[in-house]
Design a protein around this motif. Sequence first.
Motif, PDB file in Angstrom:
ATOM      1  N   ASN A  68       0.841  -1.195   0.000  1.00  0.00           N
ATOM      2  CA  ASN A  68       0.000   0.000   0.000  1.00  0.00           C
ATOM      3  C   ASN A  68       0.875   1.243   0.000  1.00  0.00           C
ATOM      4  O   ASN A  68       1.836   1.336   0.754  1.00  0.00           O
ATOM      5  N   VAL A  69       0.526   2.199  -0.849  1.00  0.00           N
ATOM      6  CA  VAL A  69       1.342   3.405  -0.993  1.00  0.00           C
ATOM      7  C   VAL A  69       1.481   4.167   0.320  1.00  0.00           C
ATOM      8  O   VAL A  69       2.470   4.841   0.570  1.00  0.00           O
ATOM      9  N   TYR A 101       5.039  -2.371  -8.444  1.00  0.00           N
ATOM     10  CA  TYR A 101       4.640  -1.329  -7.496  1.00  0.00           C
ATOM     11  C   TYR A 101       4.118  -0.091  -8.240  1.00  0.00           C
ATOM     12  O   TYR A 101       3.094   0.499  -7.863  1.00  0.00           O
ATOM     13  N   ASN A 105       0.202   1.192  -7.946  1.00  0.00           N
ATOM     14  CA  ASN A 105      -0.062   2.457  -7.265  1.00  0.00           C
ATOM     15  C   ASN A 105      -0.307   3.620  -8.220  1.00  0.00           C
ATOM     16  O   ASN A 105      -0.223   4.786  -7.821  1.00  0.00           O
TER      17      ASN A 105
END
Length: 549
Positions: A68-69, A101, A105
């Motif tokens: 999660n960012v 990633y 995101n």
Amino acid sequence: MSSELVENTLIHVYAVCDAVEVARRVFDKMPERGIVAWNAMLAGYAKSGCWDEVVGLFLRMKKPCGVNVNDVRFDDVSLIIVLSACGRLANLELGEWIGDYVEANGLSRNLTLMTSLLDMYAKCGNVDKARVVFDQLERRDVVAWSAMISGHSQANRCSEALDLFHEMQKANVEPNEVTMVSVLYSCGVLGAMETGKWVHFYVRRNKLKLTVTLGTALIDFYAKCGSIESAIEVFEKMRVKNVFSWTAIIHGLASNGEGRRALELFHLMKEANVEPNDVTFIGVLSACSHVGLVKEGQAVFLSMSKDFGIKPRIEHYGCMVDILGRAGLINEAFQFIKNMPIEPNVVVWRTLLASCRAHKNVLIGEESFRRITELEPAHSGDYILLSNIYALVGKSEDALRVRSQMREMGIKKSPGCTMIELEGVVHEFFSEDDEHSHSKEIYMATEEMIKRIKSVGYEPNIADARIDAEEEDKVVSVSHHSEKLAIAFGLIKTKARATIRLSKNLRVCTDCHNATKLISKVYNRKIIVRDRNRFHHFQYGSCSCNDFW
């Protein structure tokens, strides 16, 4: 001023001043580190070329982080720096993690980040994944194009690299030095003279600085295309030359049959106080080999360790075997191999086997063949060399036996491929190829060509025919080798007396070598052929290799 701001500033200043170890001490003493400190430290390591440290530090950053960012402590600046490190270290695993990633995101709209991602994939050899990223870019700047072209060049997908370059030109994107160096490399591999000359013209027209890197790339390109005088011209115009520039011109001269000039340049290199490296010595020893300078070669070999502290590698020993073998000193070459302090590889034994063919030495030829087959699976070229040795000394039954062994073992001769560039397009020909759009015209020209050289003494050497060809088909088989088809195409598509340049993936066979000498005489053409081993400059019925290759 807060202590964190002071510490961040110190890290940045120390890193910029190449005091990266001091910067790290400041970094490690910080009670809490924000993204600015982490990025400053990453940037410092990157500036100093400490790529392993970049990766190590980034792994510390991401260790407590999830996907999660909101859980992570790095940003796009961090990722760009680390992607650069992944490319340098060929760390595809971490690079792919960053790629996942970025996608997860929603960071794919960041052009700089995406360009860094495709550059990483390209440098790691995954050009197909790089292409996927490239196609996703909303805007493609020179950095993105250069990364793609460079990646394909490094992956030896040179035709695709040139296709990309032509696409780049159509998109009106001006090339930079990275682009031109990569394009020149691909042109050299493919023998794409016209495209490479366009790059050189672009440099001159735009009055670009002939840097060491660009100049060396031009030297290498011209040398690989057999235009050694152009390579020398570039070399002489370079204001600054380093060991790579000198090495490129020495190698170019050696491979183009200009051994004595290569040695002259080597002496000038030493006078200029440019210290040669191990690759330089490979070029110098090759030069000695091509012009039969045995004593000079032995002296150069000894001077490597004595005068320059360079420990000879297997390639240098192979060059010495070639020097002795070419000079007909087969027994001496054999003893040299036996006395080597390192284990000889197949290349060394294959070099001796080729010399045995040239000098008709059956006993050592058989021993060389035996050693080769002990080291690696059967290779068609080795069987053909041994068969030719037997044929040359009149042992036709043994020659047929070796050929029969090849058939029984299912060993097929590697398909010969010859390339010729005309008007910026590289044409590929294979033996007995009928896929070309001008195939009918080419075969008619080939038949006429064979007819004309037969009138001045050409006799087909059926020993070079396909192994599986029937006896009555062998003459036709050798007449339609890839070199002959490419030469015929060159004759009908170029102006009278224009030089024909070819690149071949294999060693030129005896039949094509003999035929090309006569073609150069009958048609009054200079024909330059780059095969797997060296250049052959055919003119007036003779070859620069003096019939030893």
